[in-house]
Design a protein around this motif. Structure first.
Motif, PDB file in Angstrom:
ATOM      1  N   GLY A  99      36.099  24.734  15.107  1.00  0.00           N
ATOM      2  CA  GLY A  99      36.277  25.759  14.087  1.00  0.00           C
ATOM      3  C   GLY A  99      37.383  26.742  14.435  1.00  0.00           C
ATOM      4  O   GLY A  99      38.148  26.536  15.382  1.00  0.00           O
ATOM      5  N   VAL A 100      37.461  27.817  13.662  1.00  0.00           N
ATOM      6  CA  VAL A 100      38.461  28.863  13.917  1.00  0.00           C
ATOM      7  C   VAL A 100      38.053  29.635  15.169  1.00  0.00           C
ATOM      8  O   VAL A 100      36.911  30.078  15.283  1.00  0.00           O
ATOM      9  CB  VAL A 100      38.561  29.840  12.734  1.00  0.00           C
ATOM     10  CG1 VAL A 100      39.719  30.807  12.944  1.00  0.00           C
ATOM     11  CG2 VAL A 100      38.743  29.094  11.424  1.00  0.00           C
ATOM     12  N   GLU A 101      38.983  29.811  16.082  1.00  0.00           N
ATOM     13  CA  GLU A 101      38.701  30.536  17.323  1.00  0.00           C
ATOM     14  C   GLU A 101      39.322  31.918  17.232  1.00  0.00           C
ATOM     15  O   GLU A 101      40.548  32.067  17.183  1.00  0.00           O
ATOM     16  CB  GLU A 101      39.265  29.758  18.522  1.00  0.00           C
ATOM     17  CG  GLU A 101      38.915  30.354  19.867  1.00  0.00           C
ATOM     18  CD  GLU A 101      39.870  31.438  20.312  1.00  0.00           C
ATOM     19  OE1 GLU A 101      39.390  32.575  20.523  1.00  0.00           O
ATOM     20  OE2 GLU A 101      41.068  31.174  20.425  1.00  0.00           O
ATOM     21  N   LEU A 102      38.459  32.964  17.185  1.00  0.00           N
ATOM     22  CA  LEU A 102      38.935  34.341  17.041  1.00  0.00           C
ATOM     23  C   LEU A 102      38.647  35.198  18.272  1.00  0.00           C
ATOM     24  O   LEU A 102      38.829  36.415  18.233  1.00  0.00           O
ATOM     25  CB  LEU A 102      38.299  34.989  15.798  1.00  0.00           C
ATOM     26  CG  LEU A 102      38.662  34.339  14.459  1.00  0.00           C
ATOM     27  CD1 LEU A 102      37.901  34.999  13.315  1.00  0.00           C
ATOM     28  CD2 LEU A 102      40.166  34.420  14.203  1.00  0.00           C
ATOM     29  N   TYR A 103      38.198  34.567  19.353  1.00  0.00           N
ATOM     30  CA  TYR A 103      37.881  35.329  20.561  1.00  0.00           C
ATOM     31  C   TYR A 103      39.105  36.051  21.110  1.00  0.00           C
ATOM     32  O   TYR A 103      38.995  37.128  21.685  1.00  0.00           O
ATOM     33  CB  TYR A 103      37.310  34.404  21.645  1.00  0.00           C
ATOM     34  CG  TYR A 103      35.949  33.857  21.312  1.00  0.00           C
ATOM     35  CD1 TYR A 103      34.795  34.547  21.653  1.00  0.00           C
ATOM     36  CD2 TYR A 103      35.819  32.646  20.631  1.00  0.00           C
ATOM     37  CE1 TYR A 103      33.541  34.046  21.339  1.00  0.00           C
ATOM     38  CE2 TYR A 103      34.574  32.139  20.304  1.00  0.00           C
ATOM     39  CZ  TYR A 103      33.436  32.842  20.656  1.00  0.00           C
ATOM     40  OH  TYR A 103      32.187  32.349  20.330  1.00  0.00           O
ATOM     41  N   SER A 104      40.259  35.455  20.936  1.00  0.00           N
ATOM     42  CA  SER A 104      41.466  36.049  21.506  1.00  0.00           C
ATOM     43  C   SER A 104      42.217  36.951  20.527  1.00  0.00           C
ATOM     44  O   SER A 104      43.271  37.492  20.863  1.00  0.00           O
ATOM     45  CB  SER A 104      42.409  34.943  22.003  1.00  0.00           C
ATOM     46  OG  SER A 104      42.671  34.009  20.967  1.00  0.00           O
ATOM     47  N   SER A 105      41.693  37.126  19.326  1.00  0.00           N
ATOM     48  CA  SER A 105      42.390  37.965  18.348  1.00  0.00           C
ATOM     49  C   SER A 105      42.269  39.432  18.733  1.00  0.00           C
ATOM     50  O   SER A 105      41.183  39.914  19.057  1.00  0.00           O
ATOM     51  CB  SER A 105      41.835  37.735  16.940  1.00  0.00           C
ATOM     52  OG  SER A 105      40.479  38.103  16.864  1.00  0.00           O
ATOM     53  N   THR A 106      43.376  40.147  18.666  1.00  0.00           N
ATOM     54  CA  THR A 106      43.387  41.563  19.081  1.00  0.00           C
ATOM     55  C   THR A 106      43.571  42.525  17.917  1.00  0.00           C
ATOM     56  O   THR A 106      43.606  43.731  18.104  1.00  0.00           O
ATOM     57  CB  THR A 106      44.511  41.797  20.105  1.00  0.00           C
ATOM     58  OG1 THR A 106      45.767  41.398  19.526  1.00  0.00           O
ATOM     59  CG2 THR A 106      44.267  40.992  21.381  1.00  0.00           C
ATOM     60  N   SER A 107      43.691  41.988  16.709  1.00  0.00           N
ATOM     61  CA  SER A 107      43.845  42.841  15.528  1.00  0.00           C
ATOM     62  C   SER A 107      43.320  42.105  14.309  1.00  0.00           C
ATOM     63  O   SER A 107      43.231  40.871  14.305  1.00  0.00           O
ATOM     64  CB  SER A 107      45.310  43.220  15.301  1.00  0.00           C
ATOM     65  OG  SER A 107      46.063  42.066  14.953  1.00  0.00           O
ATOM     66  N   LEU A 108      43.004  42.855  13.268  1.00  0.00           N
ATOM     67  CA  LEU A 108      42.569  42.237  12.021  1.00  0.00           C
ATOM     68  C   LEU A 108      43.676  41.359  11.458  1.00  0.00           C
ATOM     69  O   LEU A 108      43.428  40.233  11.015  1.00  0.00           O
ATOM     70  CB  LEU A 108      42.173  43.313  11.012  1.00  0.00           C
ATOM     71  CG  LEU A 108      41.850  42.816   9.591  1.00  0.00           C
ATOM     72  CD1 LEU A 108      40.671  41.851   9.608  1.00  0.00           C
ATOM     73  CD2 LEU A 108      41.554  44.006   8.665  1.00  0.00           C
ATOM     74  N   ASP A 109      44.906  41.860  11.487  1.00  0.00           N
ATOM     75  CA  ASP A 109      46.029  41.087  10.964  1.00  0.00           C
ATOM     76  C   ASP A 109      46.190  39.777  11.728  1.00  0.00           C
ATOM     77  O   ASP A 109      46.402  38.714  11.125  1.00  0.00           O
ATOM     78  CB  ASP A 109      47.307  41.925  11.072  1.00  0.00           C
ATOM     79  CG  ASP A 109      48.511  41.204  10.457  1.00  0.00           C
ATOM     80  OD1 ASP A 109      48.445  40.863   9.264  1.00  0.00           O
ATOM     81  OD2 ASP A 109      49.491  40.974  11.188  1.00  0.00           O
ATOM     82  N   GLY A 110      46.053  39.847  13.056  1.00  0.00           N
ATOM     83  CA  GLY A 110      46.166  38.639  13.861  1.00  0.00           C
ATOM     84  C   GLY A 110      45.060  37.649  13.559  1.00  0.00           C
ATOM     85  O   GLY A 110      45.292  36.426  13.497  1.00  0.00           O
ATOM     86  N   ALA A 111      43.848  38.164  13.348  1.00  0.00           N
ATOM     87  CA  ALA A 111      42.713  37.295  13.028  1.00  0.00           C
ATOM     88  C   ALA A 111      42.933  36.600  11.686  1.00  0.00           C
ATOM     89  O   ALA A 111      42.679  35.396  11.539  1.00  0.00           O
ATOM     90  CB  ALA A 111      41.424  38.103  12.999  1.00  0.00           C
ATOM     91  N   LEU A 112      43.418  37.347  10.705  1.00  0.00           N
ATOM     92  CA  LEU A 112      43.653  36.767   9.386  1.00  0.00           C
ATOM     93  C   LEU A 112      44.735  35.687   9.440  1.00  0.00           C
ATOM     94  O   LEU A 112      44.624  34.645   8.784  1.00  0.00           O
ATOM     95  CB  LEU A 112      44.041  37.861   8.390  1.00  0.00           C
ATOM     96  CG  LEU A 112      42.915  38.843   8.019  1.00  0.00           C
ATOM     97  CD1 LEU A 112      43.455  40.008   7.207  1.00  0.00           C
ATOM     98  CD2 LEU A 112      41.798  38.134   7.264  1.00  0.00           C
ATOM     99  N   LYS A 113      45.767  35.902  10.247  1.00  0.00           N
ATOM    100  CA  LYS A 113      46.816  34.888  10.393  1.00  0.00           C
ATOM    101  C   LYS A 113      46.259  33.623  11.051  1.00  0.00           C
ATOM    102  O   LYS A 113      46.636  32.504  10.679  1.00  0.00           O
ATOM    103  CB  LYS A 113      47.975  35.451  11.211  1.00  0.00           C
ATOM    104  CG  LYS A 113      48.818  36.468  10.449  1.00  0.00           C
ATOM    105  CD  LYS A 113      49.944  37.025  11.319  1.00  0.00           C
ATOM    106  CE  LYS A 113      50.787  38.032  10.526  1.00  0.00           C
ATOM    107  NZ  LYS A 113      51.834  38.640  11.398  1.00  0.00           N
TER     108      LYS A 113
END
Length: 553
Positions: A99-113
């Motif tokens: 699935g989508v891996e968001l553990y390393s996302s540091t911002s909402l914008d980065g997560a959405l990308k």
């Protein structure tokens, strides 16, 4: 002809003897605890062809008991008992990769990308699912919304679980499919986040996530097998020779048994049945399964859940949250309901392991144990509280008095340091992540990671336990360093005491004669490297029952 038969018989005898001979690990910089918890050094380790340890200690003494054994020279490398994670989610770890891996996302914008890129790369997927977002790291001061997710998912439904697994972020299409509207009531033990007009914002906390169960596709047999294969590969790579699976069902149980039968279970699994419903009734029909396939698998515990998580403010607190005075969090069940679940499991002879994070959640469970242990004396069952994260100072001694094991995850403290004190304030934080307080009173802590919420790498857990710092070395000096463990204490809670918490300390947890030869070879000395380097230790070999199951490339 007679001479040839004699030669063949002699060769067969030699071959049989060779097959029965064991293995001696030599030239080791070895460390193990003994049954009494003393830290011992050793140069050699010998085990028979069944994988049982014959001798540990001085090279000459071990060699005398290992005549005819093949020798493996580890060239002075550090050898440790296989490490044990007392709280993880095996299939959850395996599903992460799909699935989508968001553990390393540091911002909402980065997560959405990241979500948008996944959606574009997987056009065949009916649903977009994933894990790992954390609004605290994003510094939003709020939860993300369905509208924000809609912009990158289009008409496909999406549901993404928070890093702690106690909240989900859904888009508008997913809410629509689940029938969640402004008129949908909050379920018991759950909360639908709403805007000022009462409309669902897209965040479902704790039991409210179950509103999506009927529409989010469930993994099938193919997906489960792929997940288990992936998880086992990840676990052996980081030196975990045993894990406690905190809540599973019938399909997972069947697969664990099949893998054990076929020799494919490369990490031992001590499993907990998720809750006491119909699946428990079927799985417990023959009573607790203490050992299966030479201790590769056990099913003799039950996992219950008292409350939610701190990050989503679902953890049940006795007083309001310091940074959100309008809420106390959530108890999943009324006291009588939780007591009935606990009693059902105890009466059937199972160890009871209960998730409790807030001080009210821990109080509820301690009160339940206090009432039931009089009726079902449970010292032999070694009942547990999973996480024991924020405990009222007056309740900490009750763990020792009642014989309840605190099953705790060191990396939770270092991951939560960015928000924990804001949530609970300067007084309640004194009873939070309080490892030293538990150890000082004589409690045995079973350490784990809660993977995939945290990394399954036990060396990261050992680092957090000793330094009270995250992987970047922050904060300088350690976060509430007075609650840190010594290296020996941390080593013990990932080995001997984790085994004790599964009632398996006579089979695993230390390297002693008669136990299984579960051990690892690592690239640095755990007891001599700078504390800051503990988390960087890498596993070079992992052995289970005297057989290598991982070798670093």
């Amino acid at each position: 002809m007679h001479f040839r038969r004699t030669l063949l018989a002699a060769a067969a005898l030699v071959a049989a003897h060779a097959a029965q001979a064991g293995t001696m690990i030599d030239n080791a910089n070895g460390y193990t605890l003994n049954a009494g918890g003393e830290l011992l050094r050793f140069q050699a380790l010998a085990f028979d062809d069944q994988g049982r340890i014959v001798a540990v200690g001085d090279a000459q003494e071990v060699a005398a008991k290992a005549k005819g054994y093949r020798r493996v020279d580890v060239q002075g490398k550090t050898v440790l008992p296989g490490l044990i994670d007392a709280h993880g989610h095996v299939f959850g770890l395996g599903y992460i990769a799909s699935g989508v891996e968001l553990y390393s996302s540091t911002s909402l914008d980065g997560a959405l990308k990241t979500v948008q890129a996944f959606a574009q790369a997987n056009p065949q997927r009916g649903w977009i699912v994933g894990n790992g977002w954390n609004q605290e790291i994003w510094k939003l001061g709020r939860f993300p919304t369905a509208a924000e997710l809609d912009g990158v998912t289009g008409e496909r439904p999406a549901m993404l679980r928070r890093v702690d697994g106690h909240a989900a972020w859904a888009n508008s299409k997913a809410l629509q499919l689940a029938g969640i509207t402004r008129d949908t009531k909050d379920p018991a033990g759950g909360k639908i986040e709403r805007d000022a007009d009462g409309n669902a914002t897209g965040i479902l906390v704790d039991n409210a996530m179950e509103l999506m169960d009927g529409v989010v596709p469930r993994p099938g047999d193919v997906e489960r097998r792929a997940a288990l294969d992936g998880a086992l590969a990840a676990l052996t790579k980081v030196g975990l020779t045993s894990v406690h699976d905190a809540g599973m069902g019938e399909a997972e149980d069947a697969l664990f048994r099949e893998y054990a039968d076929k020799g494919k279970l490369t990490t031992r699994v001590y499993a907990m049945i998720g809750d006491t419903g119909e699946a428990f009734d079927r799985l417990s029909a023959r009573g607790p399964l203490a050992s299966y396939a030479n201790d590769l698998y056990a099913l003799s515990a039950v996992k219950l859940v008292s409350d939610g998580a701190l990050g989503s403010r679902g953890a049940a607190m006795m007083q309001p949250y310091s940074d959100a005075p309008h809420t106390h969090g959530l108890l999943f069940y009324k006291n009588a309901e939780m007591l009935a679940k606990m009693e059902k499991a105890m009466k059937a002879g199972y160890q009871v392991n209960i998730h409790a994070i807030g001080d009210a959640g821990n109080r509820q469970i301690l009160d339940g144990y206090a009432a039931l242990l009089k009726k079902y004396p449970g010292a032999a069952q070694r009942h547990r509280i999973e996480h024991a994260q924020v405990v009222a100072l007056g309740d900490i001694p009750r763990f020792k008095q009642l014989g309840i094991i605190p099953s705790m995850q060191p990396t939770h403290a270092t991951s939560d340091q960015n928000m924990a004190e804001q949530r609970v304030g300067p007084q309640r934080i004194k009873g939070a992540y309080a490892w030293h307080s538990f150890l000082k009173q004589g409690s045995k802590i079973a350490c784990g990671s809660d993977f995939p919420i945290e990394s399954p790498n036990p060396f990261e857990g050992l680092h957090a336990a000793v330094t009270r710092q995250d992987s970047a070395g922050l904060p300088v000096g350690g976060w509430y360093k007075n609650q840190a463990m010594s290296r020996k204490q941390a080593f013990r809670c990932f080995t001997l005491d984790a085994a004790y918490a599964a009632r398996q300390e006579k089979a695993i947890g230390t390297l002693e004669a008669g136990k299984w030869a579960d051990f690892i070879v690592v690239d640095a000395d755990l007891f001599k490297v700078p504390a800051s380097a503990i988390g960087k230790i890498r596993v070079q070999q992992t052995w289970l029952s005297g057989k290598p199951v991982y070798t670093a490339p």
